[in-house]
Design an enzyme around this catalytic site. Structure first.
Site, PDB file in Angstrom:
ATOM      1  CE1 TYR A  60       5.936   6.006  -8.397  1.00 40.02           C
ATOM      2  CE2 TYR A  60       7.406   5.059 -10.023  1.00 40.02           C
ATOM      3  CZ  TYR A  60       6.884   5.069  -8.744  1.00 40.02           C
ATOM      4  OH  TYR A  60       7.317   4.151  -7.818  1.00 40.02           O
ATOM      5  CE  LYS A 111       8.683   6.997  -6.208  1.00 45.32           C
ATOM      6  NZ  LYS A 111       8.767   6.936  -4.733  1.00 45.32           N
TER       7      LYS A 111
HETATM    8  N1  LIG Z   1       5.498  -1.597  -5.399  1.00 49.91           N
HETATM    9  C1  LIG Z   1       6.424  -1.392  -6.316  1.00 49.91           C
HETATM   10  O1  LIG Z   1       6.581  -2.172  -7.243  1.00 49.91           O
HETATM   11  C2  LIG Z   1       7.314  -0.185  -6.214  1.00 49.91           C
HETATM   12  C3  LIG Z   1       8.374  -0.078  -7.113  1.00 49.91           C
HETATM   13  C4  LIG Z   1       9.216   1.019  -7.038  1.00 49.91           C
HETATM   14  C5  LIG Z   1       9.016   1.984  -6.074  1.00 49.91           C
HETATM   15  N2  LIG Z   1       7.965   1.856  -5.218  1.00 49.91           N
HETATM   16  C6  LIG Z   1       7.820   2.926  -4.214  1.00 49.91           C
HETATM   17  O2  LIG Z   1       7.746   2.330  -2.940  1.00 49.91           O
HETATM   18  C7  LIG Z   1       6.999   3.167  -2.063  1.00 49.91           C
HETATM   19  C8  LIG Z   1       5.938   2.325  -1.386  1.00 49.91           C
HETATM   20  O3  LIG Z   1       5.108   1.778  -2.388  1.00 49.91           O
HETATM   21  P1  LIG Z   1       4.200   0.511  -2.120  1.00 49.91           P
HETATM   22  O4  LIG Z   1       4.257  -0.320  -3.339  1.00 49.91           O
HETATM   23  O5  LIG Z   1       4.522  -0.094  -0.814  1.00 49.91           O
HETATM   24  O6  LIG Z   1       2.779   1.227  -2.093  1.00 49.91           O
HETATM   25  P2  LIG Z   1       1.484   0.965  -1.186  1.00 49.91           P
HETATM   26  O7  LIG Z   1       0.391   1.695  -1.879  1.00 49.91           O
HETATM   27  O8  LIG Z   1       1.338  -0.478  -0.860  1.00 49.91           O
HETATM   28  O9  LIG Z   1       1.867   1.718   0.165  1.00 49.91           O
HETATM   29  C9  LIG Z   1       2.073   3.124   0.194  1.00 49.91           C
HETATM   30  C10 LIG Z   1       1.668   3.625   1.567  1.00 49.91           C
HETATM   31  O10 LIG Z   1       1.922   5.033   1.585  1.00 49.91           O
HETATM   32  C11 LIG Z   1       0.813   5.679   2.159  1.00 49.91           C
HETATM   33  N3  LIG Z   1       0.734   7.031   1.645  1.00 49.91           N
HETATM   34  C12 LIG Z   1       0.419   7.416   0.387  1.00 49.91           C
HETATM   35  N4  LIG Z   1       0.458   8.763   0.303  1.00 49.91           N
HETATM   36  C13 LIG Z   1       0.813   9.227   1.535  1.00 49.91           C
HETATM   37  C14 LIG Z   1       0.997  10.507   2.079  1.00 49.91           C
HETATM   38  N5  LIG Z   1       0.810  11.627   1.350  1.00 49.91           N
HETATM   39  N6  LIG Z   1       1.365  10.625   3.375  1.00 49.91           N
HETATM   40  C15 LIG Z   1       1.529   9.510   4.147  1.00 49.91           C
HETATM   41  N7  LIG Z   1       1.336   8.264   3.689  1.00 49.91           N
HETATM   42  C16 LIG Z   1       0.988   8.129   2.391  1.00 49.91           C
HETATM   43  C17 LIG Z   1      -0.390   4.838   1.779  1.00 49.91           C
HETATM   44  O11 LIG Z   1      -1.490   5.060   2.662  1.00 49.91           O
HETATM   45  C18 LIG Z   1       0.178   3.434   1.864  1.00 49.91           C
HETATM   46  O12 LIG Z   1       0.017   2.874   3.159  1.00 49.91           O
HETATM   47  C19 LIG Z   1       6.465   4.302  -2.925  1.00 49.91           C
HETATM   48  O13 LIG Z   1       7.308   5.424  -2.781  1.00 49.91           O
HETATM   49  C20 LIG Z   1       6.552   3.749  -4.331  1.00 49.91           C
HETATM   50  O14 LIG Z   1       6.675   4.746  -5.301  1.00 49.91           O
HETATM   51  C21 LIG Z   1       7.110   0.801  -5.246  1.00 49.91           C
END
Ligand SMILES: NC(=O)c1ccc[n+]([C@@H]2O[C@H](COP(=O)([O-])OP(=O)(O)OC[C@H]3O[C@@H](n4cnc5c(N)ncnc54)[C@H](O)[C@@H]3O)[C@@H](O)[C@H]2O)c1
Length: 258
Positions: free
Chosen positions: A159, A163
Site C-alpha cells: 500500500y 501510494k
Molecule cells: N479511508 C481512509 O482512511 C483512506 C485513507 C487514505 C487513503 N484512502 C484512499 O482513498 C481511496 C478510497 O478509499 P475508501 O476509504 O473510500 O474505500 P472504500 O472501500 O470505501 O471505497 C473504494 C471504492 O473503490 C471501488 N474499487 C475498488 N477497486 C476498484 C477497481 N479496481 N476499479 C473500480 N473501482 C474499484 C470499490 O468498489 C469501492 O466502491 C482509496 O484510494 C484509498 O486508498 C483512504
C-alpha cells in the site's frame, strides 16, 4: 459544512464512486453543479449512488461499472463523461484497496494486486483522461494518494509503495502536462471512517482508541472533509497548484509520535 464551490457546466469522472471517499466526492461535485460519471467495479453501488444524485439533481449523474485496471473500460468511462457536455473537465482518480499484511508473510499475488489497483489503475485512468484533456486544451486530475504515500507504517509495504508511487506519478504528470493546461494534484487522506477502514478495524489491524489518541485532531476525518479538500484542488481556486499532494490527516504526518 458551509463551503461553496461552483462546478456548474463542468463534467467530472469519479472512480470508486460507489463508496467512501469517492461517494462523498461525487455527492459534493453534484451539489456544486457538475455532471458526473460514477465509475466503480461495484455496479449496484454505483447505480444506487447515481440514482440518489439524480433524485436531488435530475439527469446529472450516470453510473458505469468497470475496473480501473482495465484500459478499455477506463477509456470508455472517460469518453462517456466527455459525451455528457462535450468536455471532460475533472477526474477524481480515487478507487483503491488496502491489502495490508506483514511483509514476511505478504504473498506475491496480494502484492501484485495492491500495486495493480492502487498504482497501475491510477496511471491508466490518468492517461486516458489526460489524452482527452490534452485534445480539448486542459483539465484537472486529482489522484487519491494517502498520507501513507508520504509517511509509512508497518504491514503496509504494498500500500505504502503504491501510494508513494501515486505521489511521484502526480508530480511527473503535472510537469509533463503543464503546458497542455492540465493540472495534476493528489489528496493524501489520513484515517477516514469508510468501508476500507471499517474492514481494517474489524480485522483488528486498527485500534480505534489508539488511533484517536495518535491523531493530533483527536478524531478520524470524515469523507466529506476529504471531498472538500479534493474539490479545492480540482477547482479554479487552485489554478496555479500542480504536482502537489495535499495531506489531509488531522496533523498525523506532522506529529513525530513518542
Ligand atoms: N479511508 C481512509 O482512511 C483512506 C485513507 C487514505 C487513503 N484512502 C484512499 O482513498 C481511496 C478510497 O478509499 P475508501 O476509504 O473510500 O474505500 P472504500 O472501500 O470505501 O471505497 C473504494 C471504492 O473503490 C471501488 N474499487 C475498488 N477497486 C476498484 C477497481 N479496481 N476499479 C473500480 N473501482 C474499484 C470499490 O468498489 C469501492 O466502491 C482509496 O484510494 C484509498 O486508498 C483512504
Amino acid at each position: 459544512m458551509d463551503i461553496h464551490f461552483d462546478f456548474s457546466g463542468r463534467t467530472a469522472l469519479v472512480t470508486g464512486a460507489a463508496s467512501g471517499l469517492g461517494l462523498a466526492m461525487a455527492n459534493a461535485f453534484a451539489d456544486a453543479g457538475a455532471s458526473l460519471v460514477l465509475f466503480d467495479m461495484d455496479a449496484g453501488g454505483a447505480a444506487a449512488a447515481a440514482e440518489a444524485i439524480n433524485t436531488r439533481h435530475p439527469g446529472r449523474a450516470i453510473a458505469r461499472a468497470g475496473s480501473i485496471t482495465d484500459q478499455a473500460q477506463v477509456a470508455a468511462a472517460c469518453r462517456d463523461a466527455q459525451a455528457l457536455t462535450g468536455r471532460l473537465d475533472i477526474v477524481m482518480n480515487n478507487a483503491g484497496i488496502s491489502g495490508n499484511a506483514s511483509s514476511l508473510d505478504l504473498d506475491e499475488q496480494t502484492w501484485r494486486h495492491a500495486i495493480d489497483v492502487n498504482l497501475t489503475g491510477a496511471f491508466l485512468v490518468a492517461q486516458a483522461a489526460g489524452r482527452i484533456m490534452a485534445d480539448q486544451g486542459g483539465g484537472s486530475i486529482v489522484n487519491t494518494a494517502s498520507m501513507y504515500g508520504v509517511v509509512t507504517a508497518p504491514e503496509r509495504a504494498a500500500y505504502c509503495a503504491a501510494k508513494a508511487g501515486v505521489v511521484a506519478l502526480t508530480k511527473v504528470l503535472a510537469i509533463e502536462w503543464a503546458d497542455r493546461n492540465i493540472r495534476v494534484n493528489a489528496i493524501g487522506p489520513g484515517y477516514v471512517r469508510t468501508a476500507l477502514t471499517e474492514t481494517l478495524i474489524q480485522q483488528g489491524r486498527i485500534d480505534l482508541d489508539a488511533l484517536h489518541h495518535r491523531v493530533p485532531a483527536g478524531r478520524l476525518g470524515t469523507p466529506e472533509e476529504i471531498a472538500q479538500a479534493a474539490l479545492f484542488l480540482a477547482s479554479d481556486a487552485a489554478a496555479y497548484v500542480t504536482g502537489q499532494t495535499l495531506v489531509a490527516d488531522g496533523g498525523w504526518s506532522s506529529y513525530s509520535y513518542l
